[in-house]
Design an enzyme around this catalytic site. Structure first.
Site, PDB file in Angstrom:
ATOM      1  N   GLY A  24      15.590  76.858  43.790  1.00 60.13           N
ATOM      2  CA  GLY A  24      14.605  77.858  43.349  1.00 60.13           C
ATOM      3  C   GLY A  24      15.206  79.238  43.113  1.00 60.13           C
ATOM      4  CD  GLU A  49      23.568  63.393  20.855  1.00 55.40           C
ATOM      5  OE1 GLU A  49      24.593  64.090  20.920  1.00 55.40           O
ATOM      6  OE2 GLU A  49      22.528  63.676  21.474  1.00 55.40           O
ATOM      7  CB  THR A  66      34.903  72.365  14.933  1.00 50.87           C
ATOM      8  OG1 THR A  66      35.042  71.417  15.989  1.00 50.87           O
ATOM      9  CG2 THR A  66      33.436  72.482  14.543  1.00 50.87           C
ATOM     10  CB  THR A  85      27.892  65.437  20.584  1.00 52.38           C
ATOM     11  OG1 THR A  85      27.834  64.323  19.693  1.00 52.38           O
ATOM     12  CG2 THR A  85      28.201  66.702  19.795  1.00 52.38           C
ATOM     13  N   GLY A  91      31.425  69.332  13.014  1.00 48.40           N
ATOM     14  CA  GLY A  91      32.397  69.056  14.051  1.00 48.40           C
ATOM     15  C   GLY A  91      32.464  67.572  14.382  1.00 48.40           C
ATOM     16  N   PRO A 104      32.708  75.125   9.925  1.00 39.87           N
ATOM     17  CG  PRO A 104      32.613  77.226   8.915  1.00 39.87           C
ATOM     18  CD  PRO A 104      33.542  76.088   9.180  1.00 39.87           C
ATOM     19  CD  GLU A 108      37.933  68.739  24.397  1.00 43.64           C
ATOM     20  OE1 GLU A 108      38.703  67.884  24.804  1.00 43.64           O
ATOM     21  OE2 GLU A 108      37.745  69.851  24.913  1.00 43.64           O
TER      22      GLU A 108
END
Ligand code: FAD
Lengths: 373, 347
Positions: A331, A357, A116, A355, A121, A118, A353
């Protein structure tokens, strides 16, 4: 079809569970989470116990599950010193294996995988860090982002651009082994993570860093293929991390409900709570089946990318689901206890590793290309 | 939306831009400092609902909820502080000490309570013990544990407003509302005021502010997260396209913003709505806060996982909101009872 593991794998699970119960106590987990520090002692113990052995993938899968069930941050930190080692196992020369792979397998060194940047990724082929061959050395310029073990690794398996892409964006990428102490190489620890705070994360900056040409892994220009092969394996392990987290969340719920029962508050365990409990348990079981199916293809050297992606996406979403629902049920107890850490840790599963998506795109594209289940 | 709530939104936006926006991360790390508290006091936000003769601003409730929503979109911790002060603390101080209200409204005295214990009729999970003119005990997980005044249950029906003898014994880093800090408070005091039968006297009044107040914070949290993610997906590119150009990304964010606007419409018209609607909004908006903040982290990719980007706090706080500031089980029972006309949904 046999749904039972062999004796050997069951033993590996039992051993990991035993280790987790003694070495990953809630106090230890809280300490490293709070201090945002790599748990060196636990890592050393795990390596000394010989249970971290990626050449035995089935045992590794269930070991990861059990360690993350005790605590995701520490569980990952205990096994992540070999992150990226499959790239070396599968594609590196014997010399590179001897020099770099052996020490990490023996627990004498830590490695990292640096892909990755900046700028991105998900879009691996879009990476910009360059390695130019000059006088028998690669000269590297650029930066890498969010690299696990970034500040503590002895070396990195790094994906770099070694030539301009042709019509295909993923061409011209190569993998080099880059040591962490080279001139021009700096690393900045990234702090303030939501979760997995026992893992070390850093940004790597490379300014005219020189690496011997012999550190090239496999062939020049094939880096994208090597890294995608690696991701296909590592995603099964992320699915195992996720199952461990979900199981850990379920353990918290069951402990909480047991307490309610024992303190005469059984009537508070409404059907609503029971249905939620069923949903968590069912999703964990479904994640296991999918992950073991993906692993079965993988470990028999017949990987099915779409099944691995299904396992990774589904199990990681299950980890988050289980923690969220467990928080709802428990809770205050969850909010001020150890469960909240699981919630924070779980979210990374849907991001690293690949996403969720990206996994869904991999699955859809396989089917659109006429893939069969 | 009323004209006054419109005006207050503008004023609070301006205040937040100047005083909160660039300090939101610092608030998360180190808590709301005295400077911010006093600025909140001076501007009349701390005592927004208090009577002007008690040093408050006496703004109308719609404006108060609008104000909370804007604060929460920058710092949910600040909004939580304002809600606790104006609802539970305000109600109890009215009966306990009117002079002290002035100091609380100015930010010179800090007041706190176990929010969950005062947002439902259920028996309190923790209580202090009172005998021979002294109150003693330790309370766990108190927000703003360094406060000067503490409101705490002393029995199932009565509560005490305690003015001295408070000592923080352990501080913790909680999941949510880190700007409030969190810790255990040891109490040994003879300086207190007991309010007997508080549930009968004040629970309804507290809930009438807490229900919409929690909704306002939930919507503010969602607004803050959705604002950040909408900006991010516009500038971030993957595979040579803006993230906003990918259909799942733009659809999800658009749908969330649509739901957000509908709920905000409800909130803005809260004055003309009954308790049942307020409760419905609270249950929906708190769940919505969790969904929208999770999406905001996800579309930030790795950056969303780091505090510097200012989205992960919204996700954390969305959980605390529905656990610390309300009792979801109790609220579900309240709603069932309102809908079916008798106690239901308890099996
Ligand atoms: C704690 C941590 C540790 C990490 N460790 C490592 C490591 O050791 N080595 C390493 O190389 N990397 C590491 N990473 C990086 C991680 O793998 C990336 O963050 C991840 O791949 C996503 O990349 P990104 O952050 O650039 O997000 P982006 O790629 O910018 O994506 C942002 C969002 O857009 C979505 N998106 C992107 N493209 C599309 C599309 N076409 N359609 C729909 N949605 C899309 C993504 O799913 C995501 O939600 C780590 C990250 C973290 C947070």
């Amino acid at each position: 079809m046999d749904f039972e593991f062999s004796e050997e794998i069951n033993r590996a699970r039992d051993r990991a569970r035993e280790f987790a119960l003694s070495a990953i106590t809630p106090e230890i987990a809280r300490k490293y989470d709070l201090e945002e520090k790599f748990p060196e002692e636990v890592w050393k113990k795990a390596m000394a116990s010989k249970m971290v052995d990626f050449s035995n993938p089935w045992s590794m899968l269930v070991t990861i599950e059990e360690l993350c069930r005790a605590d995701p941050g520490i569980g990952i930190a205990a096994t992540v010193s070999l992150f990226g080692s499959e790239v070396l196992m599968l594609f590196a020369s014997d010399q590179l294996k001897e020099k770099y792979l052996k020490p990490v397998q023996e627990g004498r060194a830590i490695m990292g995988l640096a892909v990755t940047e900046p700028g991105g990724g998900s879009d691996v082929a879009g990476l910009k860090t360059e390695a130019k061959l000059k006088d028998g050395k690669y000269v590297i310029n650029g930066s890498k982002m969010f690299i696990t073990n970034g500040q503590i690794a002895d070396f990195f398996v790094m994906l770099l651009r070694t030539s301009r892409p042709d019509s295909k964006r993923h061409h011209g990428l190569s993998v080099l082994v880059v040591e962490g102490n080279l001139k021009g190489f700096s690393r900045n620890k990234l702090t303030g993570k939501l979760g997995v705070r026992a893992t070390n994360t850093a940004e790597l900056i490379l300014n005219n860093v020189e690496v011997p040409a012999s550190n090239l892994v496999g062939e020049e220009g094939k880096g994208f293929y090597y890294i995608m092969t690696f991701f296909n394996i590592s995603r099964a392990y992320v699915a195992a991390q996720s199952i461990g987290i979900a199981q850990g969340a379920l353990d918290h719920v069951l402990g909480y409900l047991k307490n309610l029962k024992e303190s005469g508050r059984e009537s508070e365990i409404t059907e609503d709570i029971q249905f939620t409990l069923s949903d968590i348990a069912t999703r964990i079981e479904a994640s296991r089946l999918l992950t073991y199916k993906a692993a079965s293809y993988l470990f028999n050297f017949q990987p099915k990318q779409e099944i691995t992606s299904m396992a990774k996406a589904y199990a990681s979403e299950t980890a988050v689901f289980a923690c969220e629902k467990a928080m709802e049920i428990t809770g205050d107890t969850g909010l001020y206890g150890d469960l909240e850490r699981f919630l924070r840790d779980s979210k990374i599963m849907e991001i690293w590793e690949g996403t969720s998506e990206i996994e869904k795109l991999v699955i859809a594209r396989t089917f659109l290309k006429g893939g069969q289940m | 939306m009323s004209e006054s709530s419109d005006l207050i939104r503008g004023a609070v936006e301006e205040f937040c831009q100047k005083n909160i926006s660039n300090r939101a991360l610092e608030i998360e790390r180190n808590g709301i400092d005295d400077g911010i508290l006093q600025a909140l006091g001076t501007q009349g936000f701390l005592g927004a609902l208090f009577d002007p003769q008690d040093g408050g601003s006496g703004i109308d409730r719609s404006s108060f909820f609008a104000m909370l929503e804007v604060f929460a979109s920058y710092s949910p911790s600040v909004a939580a502080k304002l809600l606790i002060t104006n609802s539970i603390a305000g109600q109890f101080l009215l009966s306990a000490s009117r002079e002290k209200i002035q100091d609380v409204a100015q930010g010179n005295l800090k007041v706190t309570c176990l929010t969950g214990s005062f947002a439902s009729a259920r028996p309190p999970a923790q209580r202090l013990s009172e005998s021979s003119g002294r109150i003693k005990g330790v309370l766990k997980n108190v927000p703003s544990p360094g406060s000067d005044i503490l409101i705490a249950p002393v029995s199932e029906e009565s509560a005490a407003v305690i003015f001295s003898g408070l000592r923080m014994v352990e501080e913790r880093k909680p999941l949510s509302f880190r700007g409030l800090r969190n810790g255990d408070v040891s109490v040994d005091s003879d300086d207190f005021h007991i309010i007997e039968g508080w549930k009968k006297k004040t629970l309804d009044k507290i809930l009438s502010t807490m229900d919409p107040g929690v909704s306002a914070i939930a919507l503010g949290i969602s607004r803050g997260a959705l604002r950040k993610v909408s900006e991010y997906v516009t500038v971030r590119k993957t595979f040579d396209h803006s993230l906003k150009d990918y259909s799942p990304v733009s659809r999800k964010i658009s749908e969330l913003l649509a739901d957000m606007d509908i709920m905000e419409f409800y909130l803005d018209n809260m004055e003309s709505m009954d308790d049942e609607k307020a409760l419905k909004l609270k249950l929906r908006s708190t769940e919505f806060a969790r969904t929208s903040t999770k999406a905001a982290i996800q579309y930030h990719g790795g950056y969303g996982y780091f505090e510097d980007f200012g989205v992960e706090k919204f996700y954390r706080d969305s959980y605390g909101l529905s656990i610390m500031m309300m009792d979801r089980e109790y609220d579900n029972l309240r709603l069932s009872e309102k809908i079916f006309g008798s106690r239901s949904g308890f099996l």
